[in-house]
Design an enzyme around this catalytic site. Structure first.
Site, short mmCIF file in Angstrom:
data_model
loop_
_atom_site.label_atom_id
_atom_site.label_comp_id
_atom_site.label_asym_id
_atom_site.label_seq_id
_atom_site.Cartn_x
_atom_site.Cartn_y
_atom_site.Cartn_z
N ARG A 227 -1.06 -7.05 39.83
CA ARG A 227 0.25 -7.26 39.20
C ARG A 227 0.76 -8.69 39.35
O ARG A 227 1.54 -9.18 38.54
CB ARG A 227 1.28 -6.30 39.80
CG ARG A 227 0.97 -4.84 39.54
CD ARG A 227 1.11 -4.49 38.07
NE ARG A 227 0.81 -3.09 37.84
CZ ARG A 227 0.72 -2.55 36.63
NH1 ARG A 227 0.88 -3.31 35.55
NH2 ARG A 227 0.44 -1.28 36.48
N GLU B 122 6.63 -7.67 26.45
CA GLU B 122 5.96 -7.85 27.74
C GLU B 122 6.30 -9.26 28.19
O GLU B 122 6.45 -10.16 27.37
CB GLU B 122 4.45 -7.67 27.54
CG GLU B 122 3.62 -7.84 28.80
CD GLU B 122 2.14 -7.48 28.56
OE1 GLU B 122 1.87 -6.37 28.04
OE2 GLU B 122 1.29 -8.31 28.88
N TYR C 266 -5.11 3.20 37.11
CA TYR C 266 -4.59 4.01 36.01
C TYR C 266 -5.52 5.20 35.75
O TYR C 266 -6.75 5.05 35.79
CB TYR C 266 -4.53 3.19 34.71
CG TYR C 266 -3.34 2.28 34.53
CD1 TYR C 266 -2.21 2.34 35.32
CD2 TYR C 266 -3.37 1.33 33.50
CE1 TYR C 266 -1.13 1.48 35.10
CE2 TYR C 266 -2.30 0.46 33.27
CZ TYR C 266 -1.19 0.55 34.08
OH TYR C 266 -0.14 -0.30 33.87
C1 3EB Z 1 0.37 -2.85 31.82
O1 3EB Z 1 1.17 -3.02 32.75
C2 3EB Z 1 0.62 -3.63 30.58
O2 3EB Z 1 -5.44 -5.59 30.81
O3 3EB Z 1 -5.32 -7.56 31.75
C3 3EB Z 1 -0.55 -6.26 31.40
C4 3EB Z 1 -1.22 -7.31 32.03
C5 3EB Z 1 -1.28 -5.33 30.71
C6 3EB Z 1 -2.61 -7.41 31.98
C7 3EB Z 1 -4.79 -6.54 31.29
C8 3EB Z 1 -2.66 -5.43 30.66
C9 3EB Z 1 -3.33 -6.45 31.28
O4 3EB Z 1 -0.56 -2.04 31.86
C10 3EB Z 1 -0.60 -4.21 29.99
#
Ligand code: 3EB
Length: 341
Positions: free
Chosen positions: A220, A334, A207
């Site tokens: 993911r 989520e 990111y």
């Molecule tokens: C995202 O897709 C949503 O910081 O461990 C989802 C799963 C999210 C884990 C983490 C954050 C985390 O960015 C947020």
């Protein structure tokens, strides 16, 4: 120390009511290894891991997320963590409260240091899955949102202990609770799983810096194939990280609940497909032994979210809806889960 004839099975997940949970017999073949208590329910001590999530189920009924495995186990309790040791994996729960002047960044780094010290000491070097529950996740503190502080501390700890894991992180969820300080629970194993990325999303560890000074350290999803088959004949788990209405790295459908659900489920499907492509295992979202958790920011939106999820996943897929904050303000829902195949 352990019996010579160990039967390996995948970890099996179930959501239990308090009554079914109290009726669990510790002599059963599939032994409980860990119980995450969602809601107000305080069972007596048992010879496995038990702790509260601080995330109440939205229907008001406590639910106990119970993990089972057909293995000899032992439980250890420590001041800041509890540990369930099976033969080839462990489940740990680490807690740090909000007392003292320490920043959440420092506390997050310290809780991950604890995790890394545990997996080193006990020799379970492969972290498969983490769940991170963070009190007041969206609050700004000292000029940085607490979720971003968490990401910073976690990143530092990964860098200091296991720089080799960069880009090969565990699957994870990170959500907000109203209380409870910082809770990190995890599964680590003797042998690795396979991380999965979503072709439709930028990997979270890549990111851009608009989301905070350090990117989130998670994959993911993660595929784990266990040595032998479970009761339904399969031996594979797919741990799917917290998944939301994000494509590329951008939040989608900021003000539209149903569209957020649809985008989220498209992302879950993309992960199941990608995991299938990588492993040859047919992971199905719509299946009675898939177990999902829906994190819902606003309790008033439950019925709309639940209807939208059921329309896509059918009624067979178990989804437990919990009240939680989500790490970007515009995200309203989520979903994470574990698929078995
Ligand atoms: C995202 O897709 C949503 O910081 O461990 C989802 C799963 C999210 C884990 C983490 C954050 C985390 O960015 C947020």
């Amino acid at each position: 120390m352990h019996n010579l004839t160990i039967e390996h099975t995948p970890i099996i997940w179930r959501y239990l009511t308090p009554q079914d949970y109290l009726d669990l017999d510790s002599g059963r073949k599939d032994r409980p290894v860990a119980a995450v208590i969602h809601g107000e329910f305080s069972p007596p001590d048992r010879p496995w891991l038990q702790f509260h999530s601080h995330l109440p189920p939205l229907d008001g009924e406590p639910r106990i997320e119970t993990m089972f495995a057909r293995r000899p186990t032992s439980l250890e309790r420590h001041e800041e963590y509890d540990l369930l040791l099976a033969d080839d994996f462990i489940v740990g729960a680490c807690r740090l409260d909000e007392a003292g002047g320490e920043s959440l960044t420092a506390r997050s780094e310290r809780i991950y240091d604890m995790l890394f010290e545990i997996i080193k000491k006990y020799e379970y070097p492969h972290i498969l899955r983490t769940w991170n529950i963070i009190e007041d996740i969206n609050r700004d503190q000292g000029g940085l949102e607490r979720y971003r502080q968490f990401c910073l501390g976690r990143y530092e700890s990964f860098q200091n202990h296991r720089p080799d894991l960069a880009g090969r992180y565990p699957a994870a969820s990170a959500v907000g609770a109203r209380s409870g300080g910082l809770l990190v629970y995890f599964i680590a194993a003797k042998s690795p799983g396979t991380p999965v990325e979503n072709p439709n999303q930028v990997s979270a560890f890549n990111y851009p810096s608009q989301y905070g000074p350090r990117s989130p350290s998670f994959s993911r999803a993660l595929i784990r194939e266990w040595p032998d088959a479970g009761p339904d004949g399969g031996n594979a788990n797919l741990y799917i990280s917290g998944t939301a209405s994000i494509s590329g790295h951008l939040t989608q459908h900021a003000d539209n609940l149903v569209a957020q659900v649809d985008q989220t489920i498209d992302n879950l499907q993309a992960l199941a497909d990608e995991a299938g492509r990588m492993s040859g295992v047919d992971f199905k979202l719509r299946k009675s032994d898939s177990l999902m958790k829906g994190y819902v920011r606003n309790p008033d939106s439950l019925s709309i979210i639940r209807d939208a999820v059921t329309r896509r996943l059918g009624a067979d897929t178990a989804v437990l809806f919990l009240r939680a904050d989500i790490c970007r303000e515009a995200l309203l829902v989520e979903i994470d889960g574990v698929l078995s195949a």
